[in-house]
Design a protein around this motif. Sequence first.
Motif, PDB file in Angstrom:
ATOM      1  N   ARG A 162       8.246 -17.116 -30.342  1.00 29.32           N
ATOM      2  CA  ARG A 162       7.082 -16.289 -30.012  1.00 29.32           C
ATOM      3  C   ARG A 162       7.583 -14.961 -29.467  1.00 29.32           C
ATOM      4  NH1 ARG A 162       2.904 -19.177 -26.134  1.00 29.32           N
ATOM      5  NH2 ARG A 162       1.623 -17.386 -26.774  1.00 29.32           N
ATOM      6  N   ILE A 189       6.121 -11.839 -27.217  1.00 31.85           N
ATOM      7  CA  ILE A 189       5.001 -11.425 -26.368  1.00 31.85           C
ATOM      8  C   ILE A 189       5.323 -10.094 -25.705  1.00 31.85           C
ATOM      9  CG2 ILE A 189       3.617 -12.009 -24.333  1.00 31.85           C
ATOM     10  CD1 ILE A 189       4.148 -14.954 -24.970  1.00 31.85           C
ATOM     11  N   LYS A 222       3.831  -3.014 -32.591  1.00 28.80           N
ATOM     12  CA  LYS A 222       3.092  -3.848 -33.542  1.00 28.80           C
ATOM     13  C   LYS A 222       3.754  -3.909 -34.921  1.00 28.80           C
ATOM     14  CE  LYS A 222      -0.277  -0.436 -35.266  1.00 28.80           C
ATOM     15  NZ  LYS A 222      -1.715  -0.103 -35.340  1.00 28.80           N
ATOM     16  N   LYS A 254       4.972 -12.124 -35.311  1.00 29.75           N
ATOM     17  CA  LYS A 254       4.007 -11.082 -34.945  1.00 29.75           C
ATOM     18  C   LYS A 254       3.906 -10.955 -33.425  1.00 29.75           C
ATOM     19  CE  LYS A 254      -0.888  -9.868 -35.448  1.00 29.75           C
ATOM     20  NZ  LYS A 254      -2.201 -10.306 -36.008  1.00 29.75           N
ATOM     21  N   THR A 255       3.803  -9.718 -32.960  1.00 37.18           N
ATOM     22  CA  THR A 255       3.713  -9.473 -31.525  1.00 37.18           C
ATOM     23  C   THR A 255       2.372  -9.943 -30.976  1.00 37.18           C
ATOM     24  OG1 THR A 255       5.120  -7.512 -31.748  1.00 37.18           O
ATOM     25  CG2 THR A 255       3.834  -7.721 -29.711  1.00 37.18           C
ATOM     26  N   GLU A 256       2.443 -10.727 -29.907  1.00 38.18           N
ATOM     27  CA  GLU A 256       1.248 -11.118 -29.162  1.00 38.18           C
ATOM     28  C   GLU A 256       1.170 -10.220 -27.929  1.00 38.18           C
ATOM     29  OE1 GLU A 256       0.962 -15.428 -28.467  1.00 38.18           O
ATOM     30  OE2 GLU A 256       2.725 -15.608 -29.762  1.00 38.18           O
ATOM     31  N   TYR A 257      -0.039  -9.740 -27.622  1.00 42.43           N
ATOM     32  CA  TYR A 257      -0.191  -8.832 -26.491  1.00 42.43           C
ATOM     33  C   TYR A 257      -0.857  -9.527 -25.318  1.00 42.43           C
ATOM     34  CZ  TYR A 257       1.120  -5.049 -29.598  1.00 42.43           C
ATOM     35  OH  TYR A 257       1.812  -4.244 -30.467  1.00 42.43           O
ATOM     36  N   GLU A 305      -6.660  -6.937 -29.750  1.00 38.70           N
ATOM     37  CA  GLU A 305      -6.643  -8.388 -29.581  1.00 38.70           C
ATOM     38  C   GLU A 305      -5.530  -8.757 -28.605  1.00 38.70           C
ATOM     39  OE1 GLU A 305      -5.836 -12.416 -32.252  1.00 38.70           O
ATOM     40  OE2 GLU A 305      -6.205 -10.486 -33.241  1.00 38.70           O
ATOM     41  N   ALA A 306      -5.915  -9.378 -27.504  1.00 42.08           N
ATOM     42  CA  ALA A 306      -4.921  -9.687 -26.470  1.00 42.08           C
ATOM     43  C   ALA A 306      -5.468 -10.705 -25.488  1.00 42.08           C
ATOM     44  CB  ALA A 306      -4.520  -8.415 -25.721  1.00 42.08           C
ATOM     45  N   GLN A 307      -4.551 -11.392 -24.829  1.00 44.80           N
ATOM     46  CA  GLN A 307      -4.900 -12.258 -23.714  1.00 44.80           C
ATOM     47  C   GLN A 307      -4.827 -11.426 -22.429  1.00 44.80           C
ATOM     48  OE1 GLN A 307      -5.839 -15.560 -23.975  1.00 44.80           O
ATOM     49  NE2 GLN A 307      -5.767 -15.199 -26.188  1.00 44.80           N
TER      50      GLN A 307
END
Length: 206
Positions: free
Chosen positions: A101, A103, A118, A128-131, A145-147
């Motif tokens: 992952r 992040i 990105k 894929k980068t998670e934000y 799109e992010a947590q």
Amino acid sequence: MKNPNLNEDKRPKVHIFNSFRTEFGGSEQEALNLATVLSQQADVSLWASSSRACPTLMSKHNIKHVNIFKKNCRPNGGTYIFVGCHWRNKFWPYCISRPSRLINIYNTFHPKHIELTKKRPLLLRWPKTEYVLISHFQKQELNIEAQVFPSPIDINYFKPLTEKPTEDSSSIKIGRLSRDTPGKHNLEDVNVYTELASKNIKVMLQ
């Protein structure tokens, strides 16, 4: 408290990257406090993304520079978390294990950071980068799109003194907490502080 049902051999691996250039920087403290939180459930390693990382900070917290020529100085897979920094235009990502992952903790409002993180080179084959953003307001303003995970910095560090103040508590005070680097200030700030002081407003800079 650690989860007693989590086998030590099966704890996830987490690698946290930051520039670690100063002991008192916001991103540095966020990365260190995040490591404390995640270490309860994962094996956490800290990595300096800058060649100018603070030696005192690195020694105190067992932070390493990525060195592709040393076996113990290369992230070995798992979750890679970048706090206030990125891996773009670096050579070493091609020479280390692929993360499961990826992040990015995005703790500013600068759109350039999104553009840098990105898109990833095809040869790198990273996920894929998670934000992760630090507030719902930030998510609303950036519209990505992010947590949301609020900064884990312990705000008790900034609690007021409990002693009775010696000056009039009704007087106006203006304060600013920031490191003393040009990027954090504007030359016009001096004029603002001077004008406030001329109006008997106490200005406190830390």
